[in-house]
Scaffold this motif. Structure first.
Motif, mmCIF file in Angstrom:
data_model
loop_
_atom_site.group_PDB
_atom_site.id
_atom_site.type_symbol
_atom_site.label_atom_id
_atom_site.label_comp_id
_atom_site.label_asym_id
_atom_site.label_seq_id
_atom_site.Cartn_x
_atom_site.Cartn_y
_atom_site.Cartn_z
ATOM 1 N N THR A 47 74.866 -28.295 39.577
ATOM 2 C CA THR A 47 73.845 -28.534 40.595
ATOM 3 C C THR A 47 73.960 -27.503 41.706
ATOM 4 O O THR A 47 72.953 -26.934 42.154
ATOM 5 N N LEU A 48 75.169 -27.241 42.176
ATOM 6 C CA LEU A 48 75.374 -26.215 43.206
ATOM 7 C C LEU A 48 74.977 -24.829 42.692
ATOM 8 O O LEU A 48 74.422 -24.022 43.442
ATOM 9 N N ALA A 49 75.254 -24.557 41.421
ATOM 10 C CA ALA A 49 74.859 -23.267 40.847
ATOM 11 C C ALA A 49 73.343 -23.129 40.833
ATOM 12 O O ALA A 49 72.797 -22.058 41.148
ATOM 13 N N LEU A 50 72.624 -24.195 40.490
ATOM 14 C CA LEU A 50 71.160 -24.141 40.489
ATOM 15 C C LEU A 50 70.605 -23.972 41.901
ATOM 16 O O LEU A 50 69.650 -23.220 42.111
ATOM 17 N N VAL A 51 71.209 -24.651 42.865
ATOM 18 C CA VAL A 51 70.762 -24.494 44.258
ATOM 19 C C VAL A 51 71.012 -23.057 44.719
ATOM 20 O O VAL A 51 70.164 -22.427 45.349
ATOM 21 N N GLY A 52 72.182 -22.509 44.385
ATOM 22 C CA GLY A 52 72.486 -21.122 44.753
ATOM 23 C C GLY A 52 71.531 -20.136 44.101
ATOM 24 O O GLY A 52 71.067 -19.184 44.739
ATOM 25 N N TRP A 76 69.007 -17.626 46.073
ATOM 26 C CA TRP A 76 69.020 -16.190 45.781
ATOM 27 C C TRP A 76 67.635 -15.706 45.371
ATOM 28 O O TRP A 76 67.175 -14.663 45.821
ATOM 29 N N SER A 77 66.940 -16.471 44.508
ATOM 30 C CA SER A 77 65.614 -16.031 44.055
ATOM 31 C C SER A 77 64.606 -16.043 45.196
ATOM 32 O O SER A 77 63.717 -15.199 45.254
ATOM 33 N N MET A 78 64.717 -16.988 46.128
ATOM 34 C CA MET A 78 63.828 -16.993 47.286
ATOM 35 C C MET A 78 64.070 -15.766 48.162
ATOM 36 O O MET A 78 63.138 -15.216 48.746
ATOM 37 N N ALA A 79 65.328 -15.336 48.249
ATOM 38 C CA ALA A 79 65.643 -14.158 49.056
ATOM 39 C C ALA A 79 65.109 -12.883 48.420
ATOM 40 O O ALA A 79 64.885 -11.887 49.111
ATOM 41 N N GLN A 80 64.863 -12.893 47.102
ATOM 42 C CA GLN A 80 64.387 -11.702 46.407
ATOM 43 C C GLN A 80 62.873 -11.535 46.489
ATOM 44 O O GLN A 80 62.350 -10.466 46.212
#
Length: 100
Positions: A20-25, A29-33
């Motif tokens: 779950t934490l990996a998916l949130v991360g 990250w994708s929003m920052a890109q």
């Protein structure tokens, strides 16, 4: 079935929490890109002109949706360009006609 999944999740918090934490991360990250132009262009021209243009844009990142509108500026400089006023273009059904 759902009760078993809930019981498993409660008993194995690390097994459920880490993915779950990996998916949130990955989501952060994708929003920052995603490029977002948040700084407005507030320059003013002495004699601004507006025109309507049809452009085909490659959707490499998959961020564009069919029918979207974009706002863009075209700088021509001192080059001569062929241009017609909007009133010279007439659309009749699926066909377009230009009258110079």
């Amino acid at each position: 079935m759902i009760n078993r999944i809930i019981d498993f999740s409660i008993d194995n918090k690390r097994i459920v929490g880490l993915p779950t934490l990996a998916l949130v991360g990955a989501g952060v990250w994708s929003m920052a890109q995603v490029p977002i132009d948040a700084v407005p262009d507030i320059t003013f021209e002495q004699n601004p002109k507006a025109l309507r243009e049809h452009t085909e844009i490659e959707n490499k990142g998959g961020n564009l949706i069919a029918g979207m509108y974009i706002k863009d500026r075209i700088q021509v400089g001192n080059n001569e360009v062929k241009a017609l006023p909007v009133s010279a273009s007439v659309k009749e059904g699926a066909k377009s006609f230009v009258f110079p």
